[in-house]
Enzyme design. Structure first.
Site, PDB file in Angstrom:
ATOM      1  N   SER A   1       4.398  13.124  -9.343  1.00  0.00           N
ATOM      2  CA  SER A   1       3.885  14.274  -8.621  1.00  0.00           C
ATOM      3  C   SER A   1       5.003  15.321  -8.500  1.00  0.00           C
ATOM      4  CB  SER A   1       3.338  13.840  -7.265  1.00  0.00           C
ATOM      5  OG  SER A   1       2.550  14.839  -6.684  1.00  0.00           O
TER       6      SER A   1
ATOM      7  N   HIS B   1      -4.750  10.407  -8.854  1.00  0.00           N
ATOM      8  CA  HIS B   1      -3.354  10.627  -8.444  1.00  0.00           C
ATOM      9  C   HIS B   1      -2.759   9.409  -7.739  1.00  0.00           C
ATOM     10  CE1 HIS B   1      -0.188  13.601  -8.255  1.00  0.00           C
ATOM     11  NE2 HIS B   1       0.006  13.407  -6.961  1.00  0.00           N
TER      12      HIS B   1
END
Length: 663
Positions: A523, A636
């Protein structure tokens, strides 16, 4: 006695490790229920079950099967436990009598039900469900055929917020509140429309309840959350916050006089530290109790192991004057005591990660993790500080495993700021030898590496790598100025902090091989990895995970891109696109010489896979050493709660890449 020959941990050991979370005291404080999660090896799925323990240490399993049971909550009389389970095919609420018997399903919502909250008299349960604009909470579960047919229909999008990394495409659904009568099963819908509502808590007399949401016409653009109080008599409600920021987890004091909240007024938008607020029902005034506390209220730890937790918020004591809560600071989380007079002090704060908390009569059950302890529950006397272990769920498996501990260190960035980091020695460490070293960068960036178990780190150290991890500016845990310092400066001083950590490790740890250095992160950590390889050739290998490479396209493809780019880069796509491009690693991709492995989930809506595709194609077009690994169906959360088979594969790809280029 024969000495046990230990080994280092491997990625596949994820299948053997269990997690315990979400402890909840019974009303009389003599027992507690919790959730234990393990992995079904054959199906590559998570199974979670309810266990009930006594404060003396006895633990009994209460639910069974290939199911996911969670969110257990005791009825006020202690005779039942409501929980959420997928045993019917989707998440619904069940009740289990403490005298035994099979769980009884009490909701049959078309899109499932979650977050059960008992009324004070135990007759009803408040819960949350998803509803499309043409649906009612009384609609029964849909047939699979109907759902399959609907997949063939085009999705019409009219809102800027139309997808979520966790929920996927929202499909015109909103989160709504409803009540179910436990005895009759009759369901009453409390909210409707196109807004999202999150359940809060009941008033002590059961006449009102709180909820969280933004019910303004411009909710997609306001990006705030308010707390409301609803009267159950006529369903009217009033707002008790000022539409100035983000507030959540309301908790009513036992005497009914106060509502405690956690939140902030977005002074630093997404980088603002949450505080504890107090709303007086008598005076209708809202005040901040911890305005002088320069620390994060709650748990902001970046980790990849604990599953099934819940935010405990503010837990009131019976005196309605004092309470307990979690606080994160300098790489640890602990339990703090507070009062309405403004007292704040630690009740349990050590070099560890307290990731779960329930309190009754100044006694607590806490979930604790450390670098060498995946996580267990402990019984804590908050008055005396005495603490005793209640569970040891991984004891048998870990008898044959040697886990690496983490040594904390501090260093100064080039501008003098003090930065915190840790180093972990490799399995089989020998004095005098040098080892290849991997620098890890966490996501967020507003999160915190901590004194907690991290499976990825253990897998790498067991393969002979030193692991160094650090909290560069932008991280939580070091005050408001520190966490805000990254905004508008991505790739600036935060980059220098990571490089300074590398310099410190090379200079002060003689077992670090200064030639064989690697770097990885996910990320924001993936952004930083991309940025690093575009600005230095110091690292001999790198792995970028679920990364950001191009802020210009991120603006329109991420579920948060339309506001996150302006919040974090202090640049507006429509007004100053050059600002976004200057902070994009893709701009510097021509400089990359470091062999780069690119890892990304195909269903990642937070950092969509096109971010990886752009970087990969740009590198491949230049014939640079790179490889792209795509994970089907993964969002994610791949590294934390994704499919176990894919989680293991991901770790093996990371390990193998560093072995190829660093060993």
């Amino acid at each position: 006695m024969t000495e046990i020959k230990r080994r280092g941990i491997v990625a596949e050991d994820l299948y053997e490790l269990k997690t315990v979370n979400d402890p909840q005291f019974s009303p009389d404080g003599s027992k507690y229920v919790f959730v234990e999660t393990e992995i079904n090896k054959d199906k590559h799925e998570y199974n979670s079950h309810l266990y009930v323990g006594t404060v003396e240490g006895k633990v009994t399993q209460w639910t069974f099967g290939d199911v996911k049971d969670g969110s257990p909550r005791w009825s006020p009389n202690g005779e039942s436990i409501a929980f959420v389970s997928n045993r019917s095919g989707k998440q619904q609420i069940y009740c289990l009598h403490t005298n035994g018997g099979e769980p009884k399903q009490i909701t049959y919502c078309a899109n499932g039900a979650r977050n059960p909250i008992w009324s004070p008299d135990g007759s009803k349960i408040l819960f949350t469900t998803s509803l499309a604009h043409d649906e009612s909470v009384t609609d029964k579960e849909k047939k699979k055929k109907d759902e399959d047919e609907k997949k063939l229909e085009p999705m019409v999008v009219e809102r800027v917020r139309y997808k979520s990394d966790v929920a996927g495409f929202l499909d015109n659904k909103s989160q709504h509140l409803a009540l179910v009568d436990v005895a009759t099963g009759v369901v009453e819908q409390l909210t409707s429309g196109e807004h999202d509502y999150t359940a809060g808590c009941w008033s002590p007399d059961g006449s009102k309840l709180t909820f969280v949401g933004d019910i303004s016409e411009d909710s997609d653009y306001n990006l705030i959350s308010d707390v409301y109080v609803m009267s159950l008599q006529d369903k009217s409600y009033q707002k008790i916050t000022n539409s100035t920021g983000n507030f959540s987890t309301p908790s009513w004091s036992p005497d009914g006089k106060y509502i405690a909240l956690i939140g902030h007024e977005q002074e630093f938008v997404g980088a603002t530290l949450p505080k504890i607020w107090l709303y007086s029902n008598d005076s209708a005034e809202l005040s901040c109790l911890t305005s002088e506390l320069d620390a994060y209220v709650g748990d902001c730890v970046a980790a990849d192991f604990q599953l099934g937790g819940s935010n405990p918020g503010v837990i009131w004591n019976e005196d309605s004057r004092s309470f307990y809560f979690l606080l994160s600071n300098h790489g640890s989380t602990g339990v703090y005591y507070g009062s309405i007079e403004g007292e704040i002090y630690p009740s349990l704060f050590e070099n560890q990660h307290v990731y779960a908390l329930t309190v009754k009569n100044h006694k607590a059950v806490v979930g604790i993790s450390k670098p060498t302890e995946p996580g267990d529950l402990y019984y804590l006397d908050l008055s005396t500080g005495d603490i005793n272990r209640l569970t040891n769920v991984n004891e048998v498996f870990l008898q044959d495993i040697e886990l690496a501990d983490a040594q904390s260190f501090t260093f100064n960035a080039p501008d003098g700021w003090e930065i915190n980091g840790w180093v972990m020695k490799p399995f089989g460490y020998e004095e005098g030898k040098k080892y290849p070293t991997i620098i890890e960068v966490h996501g967020g960036p507003h999160a915190m590496y901590a004194n907690t178990y991290f499976h990825e780190f253990q897998v790498l150290t067991s393969k002979g790598f030193v692991v160094v991890f650090t909290n560069p500016r932008g991280s939580h845990g070091y005050g408001q100025q520190f966490v805000d310092a990254v905004r508008g400066d991505y790739g600036g001083k935060d980059y220098l902090d990571v490089m300074a950590a590398t310099d410190y490790a090379v200079e002060h740890f003689d077992f670090v091989d200064e030639i064989k250095l690697g770097v990885t992160g996910g990320s924001y950590g993936g952004f930083m990895t991309n940025w690093i390889v575009g600005h230095t050739n110091r690292f001999k290998a790198a792995v970028t995970q679920r990364s950001i490479s191009n802020w210009l396209s991120f603006y329109g493809v991420s579920d948060i891109g339309y506001f996150f780019t302006e919040w974090e880069l202090k640049g507006n796509f429509l007004v100053d696109p050059e600002k976004l491009w200057n902070h994009s690693p893709l701009k510097y991709v021509g400089n990359v010489e470091t062999p780069l492995l690119i890892i990304h989930g195909e269903r990642d809506f937070r950092c969509p896979i096109e971010q990886a595709e752009q970087f990969y194609v740009a590198l491949k077009h230049q014939k640079k050493p790179t490889k792209f690994v795509r994970f089907p169906g993964a969002n994610h959360e791949l590294s934390r709660s994704g499919n176990p088979k894919l989680r293991v594969a991901r770790l093996d790809h990371i390990k193998d890449w560093f072995v190829e280029y660093l060993v």
